[in-house]
Design a protein around this motif. Structure first.
Motif, PDB file in Angstrom:
ATOM      1  N   LYS A   1       0.832  -1.205   0.000  1.00 29.72           N
ATOM      2  CA  LYS A   1       0.000   0.000   0.000  1.00 29.72           C
ATOM      3  C   LYS A   1       0.867   1.255   0.000  1.00 29.72           C
ATOM      4  N   ARG A   2       1.919   1.259   0.830  1.00 33.58           N
ATOM      5  CA  ARG A   2       2.795   2.434   0.894  1.00 33.58           C
ATOM      6  C   ARG A   2       3.483   2.686  -0.440  1.00 33.58           C
ATOM      7  N   LEU A   3       3.845   1.596  -1.119  1.00 33.70           N
ATOM      8  CA  LEU A   3       4.562   1.719  -2.388  1.00 33.70           C
ATOM      9  C   LEU A   3       3.630   1.806  -3.587  1.00 33.70           C
ATOM     10  N   ALA A   4       2.326   1.687  -3.327  1.00 33.49           N
ATOM     11  CA  ALA A   4       1.336   1.665  -4.417  1.00 33.49           C
ATOM     12  C   ALA A   4       1.668   0.554  -5.412  1.00 33.49           C
ATOM     13  N   ARG A   5       2.040  -0.609  -4.863  1.00 28.90           N
ATOM     14  CA  ARG A   5       2.386  -1.764  -5.685  1.00 28.90           C
ATOM     15  C   ARG A   5       1.339  -2.855  -5.514  1.00 28.90           C
ATOM     16  N   PRO A   6       1.070  -3.648  -6.554  1.00 26.73           N
ATOM     17  CA  PRO A   6       0.108  -4.752  -6.430  1.00 26.73           C
ATOM     18  C   PRO A   6       0.574  -5.778  -5.401  1.00 26.73           C
ATOM     19  N   SER A   7      -0.377  -6.385  -4.723  1.00 28.80           N
ATOM     20  CA  SER A   7      -0.077  -7.418  -3.742  1.00 28.80           C
ATOM     21  C   SER A   7       0.199  -8.748  -4.439  1.00 28.80           C
ATOM     22  N   MET A   8       0.936  -9.624  -3.761  1.00 27.38           N
ATOM     23  CA  MET A   8       1.206 -10.958  -4.289  1.00 27.38           C
ATOM     24  C   MET A   8       0.045 -11.917  -4.044  1.00 27.38           C
ATOM     25  N   ALA A   9      -0.990 -11.469  -3.363  1.00 25.70           N
ATOM     26  CA  ALA A   9      -2.151 -12.324  -3.111  1.00 25.70           C
ATOM     27  C   ALA A   9      -2.764 -12.774  -4.436  1.00 25.70           C
ATOM     28  N   GLY A  10      -2.938 -14.080  -4.598  1.00 28.59           N
ATOM     29  CA  GLY A  10      -3.522 -14.612  -5.818  1.00 28.59           C
ATOM     30  C   GLY A  10      -2.578 -14.679  -6.995  1.00 28.59           C
ATOM     31  N   VAL A  11      -1.290 -14.488  -6.747  1.00 28.11           N
ATOM     32  CA  VAL A  11      -0.297 -14.467  -7.829  1.00 28.11           C
ATOM     33  C   VAL A  11       0.587 -15.714  -7.809  1.00 28.11           C
ATOM     34  N   TRP A  12       0.829 -16.251  -6.630  1.00 30.21           N
ATOM     35  CA  TRP A  12       1.767 -17.364  -6.488  1.00 30.21           C
ATOM     36  C   TRP A  12       1.313 -18.599  -7.273  1.00 30.21           C
ATOM     37  N   PRO A  13       2.270 -19.386  -7.784  1.00 31.15           N
ATOM     38  CA  PRO A  13       1.908 -20.622  -8.495  1.00 31.15           C
ATOM     39  C   PRO A  13       1.195 -21.593  -7.561  1.00 31.15           C
ATOM     40  N   GLU A  14       0.337 -22.430  -8.142  1.00 35.91           N
ATOM     41  CA  GLU A  14      -0.490 -23.347  -7.364  1.00 35.91           C
ATOM     42  C   GLU A  14      -0.471 -24.737  -7.990  1.00 35.91           C
ATOM     43  N   GLY A  15      -0.983 -25.704  -7.230  1.00 34.13           N
ATOM     44  CA  GLY A  15      -1.268 -27.012  -7.805  1.00 34.13           C
ATOM     45  C   GLY A  15      -0.366 -28.149  -7.396  1.00 34.13           C
ATOM     46  N   THR A  16       0.832 -27.854  -6.882  1.00 32.26           N
ATOM     47  CA  THR A  16       1.747 -28.923  -6.490  1.00 32.26           C
ATOM     48  C   THR A  16       2.443 -28.554  -5.184  1.00 32.26           C
ATOM     49  N   GLN A  17       3.057 -29.550  -4.580  1.00 33.04           N
ATOM     50  CA  GLN A  17       3.815 -29.305  -3.349  1.00 33.04           C
ATOM     51  C   GLN A  17       5.002 -28.390  -3.629  1.00 33.04           C
ATOM     52  N   ALA A  18       5.633 -28.567  -4.795  1.00 34.26           N
ATOM     53  CA  ALA A  18       6.763 -27.713  -5.158  1.00 34.26           C
ATOM     54  C   ALA A  18       6.325 -26.256  -5.280  1.00 34.26           C
ATOM     55  N   ALA A  19       5.116 -26.032  -5.797  1.00 39.42           N
ATOM     56  CA  ALA A  19       4.609 -24.666  -5.931  1.00 39.42           C
ATOM     57  C   ALA A  19       4.421 -24.022  -4.563  1.00 39.42           C
ATOM     58  N   ARG A  20       3.911 -24.789  -3.612  1.00 38.88           N
ATOM     59  CA  ARG A  20       3.726 -24.256  -2.257  1.00 38.88           C
ATOM     60  C   ARG A  20       5.071 -23.968  -1.593  1.00 38.88           C
ATOM     61  N   ALA A  21       6.024 -24.886  -1.783  1.00 44.82           N
ATOM     62  CA  ALA A  21       7.355 -24.685  -1.207  1.00 44.82           C
ATOM     63  C   ALA A  21       8.050 -23.489  -1.853  1.00 44.82           C
ATOM     64  N   PHE A  22       7.802 -23.291  -3.142  1.00 40.58           N
ATOM     65  CA  PHE A  22       8.394 -22.165  -3.866  1.00 40.58           C
ATOM     66  C   PHE A  22       7.975 -20.843  -3.232  1.00 40.58           C
ATOM     67  N   ARG A  23       6.714 -20.744  -2.863  1.00 41.10           N
ATOM     68  CA  ARG A  23       6.236 -19.507  -2.233  1.00 41.10           C
ATOM     69  C   ARG A  23       6.978 -19.244  -0.927  1.00 41.10           C
ATOM     70  N   GLU A  24       7.066 -20.255  -0.072  1.00 39.18           N
ATOM     71  CA  GLU A  24       7.719 -20.086   1.227  1.00 39.18           C
ATOM     72  C   GLU A  24       9.186 -19.694   1.069  1.00 39.18           C
ATOM     73  N   LYS A  25       9.882 -20.391   0.189  1.00 40.61           N
ATOM     74  CA  LYS A  25      11.306 -20.105  -0.013  1.00 40.61           C
ATOM     75  C   LYS A  25      11.505 -18.729  -0.643  1.00 40.61           C
ATOM     76  N   SER A  26      10.614 -18.363  -1.558  1.00 41.50           N
ATOM     77  CA  SER A  26      10.764 -17.094  -2.268  1.00 41.50           C
ATOM     78  C   SER A  26      10.639 -15.899  -1.340  1.00 41.50           C
ATOM     79  N   ILE A  27       9.700 -15.969  -0.413  1.00 42.73           N
ATOM     80  CA  ILE A  27       9.516 -14.861   0.526  1.00 42.73           C
ATOM     81  C   ILE A  27      10.784 -14.658   1.352  1.00 42.73           C
ATOM     82  N   GLU A  28      11.333 -15.753   1.850  1.00 40.49           N
ATOM     83  CA  GLU A  28      12.558 -15.672   2.652  1.00 40.49           C
ATOM     84  C   GLU A  28      13.744 -15.214   1.807  1.00 40.49           C
TER      85      GLU A  28
END
Length: 225
Positions: free
Chosen positions: A95-122
């Motif tokens: 909001k401060r940066l007037a940038r789109p949120s990552m909500a609804g953007v992350w890849p889905e459908g597999t365990q690797a996709a879920r792990a990708f999100r967690e690792k990417s944030i860190e």
């Protein structure tokens, strides 16, 4: 700082080692990147656009390498790259940066996709912290106060991009395998500096008018400035 300054002014490129970034995190992120781009079961809800600057960029889409190309290299200006662009994961910061949120953007459908999100944030947080150190180092190399390149852009989130270069044959590009062929066209990067993680040969830089491959350094962070 003196050595960095000489490299920055000479070829605009140097390699950092012992950065403090967890090597296992780095390797896991690269492995998961290959998995999500190779697995047809992975879904990408949002495609990259010039308006959002986040999400999945399919091979063949318009890219910065073509749009902002500054080098007349004579190579084909066709890119064979897929990527996933990550923005800030903090809703308040978006909001401060007037940038789109990552909500609804992350890849889905597999365990690797879920792990990708967690690792990417860190991973993105660690790379952003390192980018502040790099800016301080560049300032010191120029004889300036270490905060010179940090204070004006402290609240500016950089772009964090995972790139995947799939195998390309003549069916995809008749130039494949021939002299001058490249997955990504020669280009000048945007922004003050680019931090690259390279896990295999392919990266080249221009030095003395010629394309040259820098050494492949395990765990190294390549800085283009």
């Amino acid at each position: 700082a003196k050595v960095v300054g000489e490299a920055a002014r000479g070829i605009g490129f140097f390699i950092l080692v012992n950065t403090g970034i967890d090597e296992e995190l780095m390797n896991d992120s690269l492995r998961l990147t290959r998995e999500i781009h190779s697995d047809p079961n992975v879904r990408f809800p949002l495609a990259f656009s010039a308006e959002s600057l986040i999400g999945f960029q399919r091979m063949g889409m318009s890219s910065a390498a073509r749009a902002f190309n500054r080098l007349n290299t004579g190579e084909p200006k066709v890119d064979h790259i897929q990527s996933f662009m990550v923005g800030p994961d903090d809703e308040e910061r978006c909001k401060r940066l007037a940038r789109p949120s990552m909500a609804g953007v992350w890849p889905e459908g597999t365990q690797a996709a879920r792990a990708f999100r967690e690792k990417s944030i860190e991973y993105a947080r660690e790379m952003e912290a390192l980018s502040l150190d790099v800016r301080a180092l560049l300032a010191l190399s120029a004889g300036l106060d270490r905060r010179t390149f940090i204070t004006p852009v402290k609240e500016c989130a950089g772009l964090f991009r995972y790139s995947f270069y799939p195998p390309v044959g003549e069916a995809e590009d008749p130039c494949a395998g021939k002299p001058g062929f490249a997955h990504l066209a020669g280009h000048t990067d945007l922004g003050s500096c680019t931090l690259l993680i390279v896990d295999r040969p392919g990266l080249e830089i221009v030095k003395d008018g010629e394309w040259r491959a820098p050494p492949l350094v395990q765990g190294g962070v390549y800085v283009n400035c």
